[in-house]
Scaffold this active site. Structure first.
Site, mmCIF file in Angstrom:
data_model
loop_
_atom_site.group_PDB
_atom_site.id
_atom_site.type_symbol
_atom_site.label_atom_id
_atom_site.label_comp_id
_atom_site.label_asym_id
_atom_site.label_seq_id
_atom_site.Cartn_x
_atom_site.Cartn_y
_atom_site.Cartn_z
ATOM 1 N N ILE A 219 0.845 -1.201 0.000
ATOM 2 C CA ILE A 219 0.000 0.000 0.000
ATOM 3 C C ILE A 219 0.881 1.252 0.000
ATOM 4 O O ILE A 219 0.499 2.293 -0.513
ATOM 5 C CB ILE A 219 -0.986 -0.023 1.189
ATOM 6 C CG1 ILE A 219 -2.126 0.958 0.935
ATOM 7 C CG2 ILE A 219 -0.298 0.248 2.505
ATOM 8 C CD1 ILE A 219 -3.311 0.762 1.804
ATOM 9 N N ASP A 220 2.092 1.122 0.555
ATOM 10 C CA ASP A 220 2.998 2.281 0.632
ATOM 11 C C ASP A 220 3.656 2.597 -0.711
ATOM 12 O O ASP A 220 4.321 3.623 -0.839
ATOM 13 C CB ASP A 220 4.110 2.023 1.659
ATOM 14 C CG ASP A 220 3.585 1.854 3.068
ATOM 15 O OD1 ASP A 220 2.397 2.154 3.289
ATOM 16 O OD2 ASP A 220 4.365 1.426 3.935
HETATM 17 O O1 LIG Z 1 -0.113 -2.682 12.192
HETATM 18 P P1 LIG Z 1 0.434 -3.544 11.110
HETATM 19 O O2 LIG Z 1 -0.513 -4.579 10.652
HETATM 20 O O3 LIG Z 1 1.759 -4.114 11.463
HETATM 21 O O4 LIG Z 1 0.622 -2.641 9.833
HETATM 22 C C1 LIG Z 1 1.248 -1.402 9.830
HETATM 23 C C2 LIG Z 1 2.076 -1.246 8.596
HETATM 24 O O5 LIG Z 1 1.548 -1.905 7.478
HETATM 25 C C3 LIG Z 1 1.628 -1.086 6.318
HETATM 26 O O6 LIG Z 1 0.338 -0.678 5.983
HETATM 27 C C4 LIG Z 1 2.160 -1.872 5.170
HETATM 28 O O7 LIG Z 1 3.378 -2.438 5.510
HETATM 29 P P2 LIG Z 1 3.878 -3.756 4.781
HETATM 30 O O8 LIG Z 1 3.906 -3.425 3.317
HETATM 31 O O9 LIG Z 1 5.220 -4.050 5.335
HETATM 32 O O10 LIG Z 1 2.887 -4.825 5.052
HETATM 33 C C5 LIG Z 1 2.505 0.096 6.740
HETATM 34 O O11 LIG Z 1 2.167 1.271 6.066
HETATM 35 C C6 LIG Z 1 2.241 0.157 8.209
HETATM 36 O O12 LIG Z 1 3.304 0.734 8.920
#
Ligand SMILES: O=P(O)(O)OC[C@H]1O[C@](O)(COP(=O)(O)O)[C@@H](O)[C@@H]1O
Ligand SMILES: Nc1ncnc2c1ncn2[C@@H]1O[C@H](COP(=O)(O)OP(=O)(O)O)[C@@H](O)[C@H]1O
Ligand SMILES: [Mg+2]
Length: 473
Positions: A219-220
């Protein structure tokens, strides 16, 4: 079946500086595998398509801006169906797994993998691995059929479940062997693709005819090489709702300030695009562009000025922005999640307190600040129409690649074309907003916010007497 040490990058060079960064293929390590004609040639839906099969030499350039004398540069193999396939339909046992954080579109990719395998190649045996990598060895599997996945794309999240941590290469590959899996579709972000690369290396070391295919989820938008990831457009669209709410709240009250925190651990793409799309944002703060609070050219001075000019303002902040400032003022715990990702402090809450404290001390202006944290709402929604189409093409590309005997690759859009990218290119770096590029300049000119970097270096010497004017930025 042969086995050897870790695979080396397959780089093929051609005239005029042409470079193909190719992906591994079964024929690299398993000799004399039988091939079959692609069943798509008898599929009525595709029989009318001229040149349906991708030419063996088709490749897609990584850079499309060229000069007369510039070398042709790096290319990736074009995705799509091949004339010959390396599996018969009833031989395939496919598995799908989703790992890491949620992202809009996960269910669409799962659906289209199942339907693509079934409709295009007649593959009936597809299983879902429950709960991320650890599901290979710690959970039961889920049978996936076109019927069972028919309407999952209308739901957010992943029907398979996901998790962080739990990547044990040996146990995963043992499970792949024990279950007779010969195609693995691994949907996940940078961490997941690193895990997928290890699985591929182990599969190769054991000499198994198992296609290991990555589908990038982030998503980032922090995965390099690819144009953008699925779910990103949906996330930007959904962020508009939070920004609108912040704007409505802010402009309805004297000196109203709306602060919105959006996702973006290390890359501020969601914040940047949501800001560019909205036009209601006065200041966008992202991890790539350091900022400071106090003094001339600082954020607090800008907030004061914007409130005086407009009577209200909206600040969008990516979750990874200003983390060094938060750590300075709060006891940093430096904790990690189960995958080893650094746990971030809540910068939205922190900045809201800083702005409130500043105006409380100033005493000349009473502000009304509303902090909106929609981060999980943005990633939990189903994907929008354009992401759904994108997910479908990605899933179909993945299936075509696996059926054609390619392995150890991630599917991705490069300059608008579906490609197969070797794992090492996906996991070697991170896609970030380049703050010296035109896009960030467009944002700065649309918000007319300070460019904190320029200020900080300039202000030290030049601005002792007089703070710089906005127009000088
Ligand atoms: O609370 P969670 O599930 O660990 O997710 C938080 C993180 O997941 C994300 O949405 C996506 O991260 P990933 O791509 O590593 O899964 C980040 O923007 C955010 O920091
Ligand atoms: N360097 C790595 N090697 C092997 N597996 C990894 C690596 N980094 C992360 N993983 C695994 O990939 C999965 C997802 O990683 P995570 O960082 O949580 O999400 P994302 O893939 O979205 O970045 C987790 O199960 C984690 O254990
Ligand atoms: Mg990640």
């Amino acid at each position: 079946m042969g086995s050897s040490v870790n695979s080396k990058p397959k780089v093929i060079k051609g005239p005029a500086g042409y470079v193909l960064e190719d992906v591994p293929h079964f024929s690299d390590y398993i000799p004399e595998l039988p091939t079959h004609s692609n069943p798509l040639q008898d599929n009525p839906a595709y029989s009318v398509v001229k040149q349906y099969f991708v030419h063996v030499d088709d490749s897609v350039p990584q850079k499309i801006i060229a000069h007369k004398e510039s070398p042709r540069g790096v290319h990736f193999r074009r995705a799509g169906p091949r004339q010959r396939v390396y599996y018969e339909a009833d031989e395939v046992q496919a598995a799908i797994v989703t790992c890491g954080g949620l992202c809009p579109g996960l269910n669409t990719v799962i659906r289209e993998l199942v339907c693509g395998l079934n409709n295009m190649y007649g593959v009936k045996k597809v299983m879902g691995i429950n709960g991320g990598y650890k599901g290979f060895y710690a959970h039961n599997t889920i049978a996936l059929t076109p019927k069972s996945v028919n309407d999952i794309h209308k739901r957010g999240g992943t029907v398979l479940g996901s998790s962080r941590g739990g990547h044990d290469t040996t146990k995963i590959v043992d499970s792949i062997q024990d279950r007779g899996i010969n195609q693995v579709y691994i949907i996940g972000g940078d961490g997941t693709q690193r895990g997928a690369s290890r699985i591929f290396e182990e599969v190769r070391r054991r000499g198994l005819k198992v296609a290991v295919v990555g589908i990038p989820k982030t998503i980032d938008n922090d995965i390099p090489v690819i144009d953008k990831s699925f779910g990103f457009d949906t996330a930007v669209e959904e962020a508009q709702r939070a920004i609108n709410a912040a704007h409505v709240e802010a402009e309805s009250i004297e000196n109203g300030i709306g602060v919105v925190k959006l996702m973006g651990r290390y890359s501020g793409f969601i914040a940047m695009y949501a800001t560019l799309a909205s036009r209601d944002v006065d200041c966008c703060l992202i991890p790539e562009s350091p900022f400071y609070l106090e003094g001339p050219g600082g954020l607090l001075e800008f907030v004061e000025r914007r409130l005086k000019e407009n009577g209200h303002m909206v600040v969008v902040i990516a979750e990874g922005a200003g983390q060094e400032l938060v750590s300075e003022s709060m006891q940093s715990m430096a904790k990690q999640d189960a995958s080893g990702n650094k746990l971030l402090q809540d910068v939205g809450l922190w900045i809201s307190h800083k702005i409130k404290d500043h105006f409380a001390k100033l005493k000349t202006m009473t502000i009304n600040l509303k902090y909106i944290d929609p981060t999980y709402m943005i990633r939990a929604v189903p994907s929008n129409a354009s992401d759904n189409v994108y997910c479908t093409l990605l899933a179909q590309s993945a299936v075509h690649g696996a059926m054609a005997g390619y392995t150890g690759f991630t599917c991705g859009l490069v300059n608008g074309r579906q490609t197969y990218i070797p794992f090492y290119r996906i996991i070697e770096g991170q896609n970030k907003v380049i703050i010296t590029d035109r896009m960030w300049a467009r944002l700065l000119s649309s918000t007319n916010q300070p460019s904190f970097i320029i200020h900080k270096s300039d202000t030290a010497e030049e601005n002792k007497e007089e703070p710089p004017s906005e127009s000088a930025k």
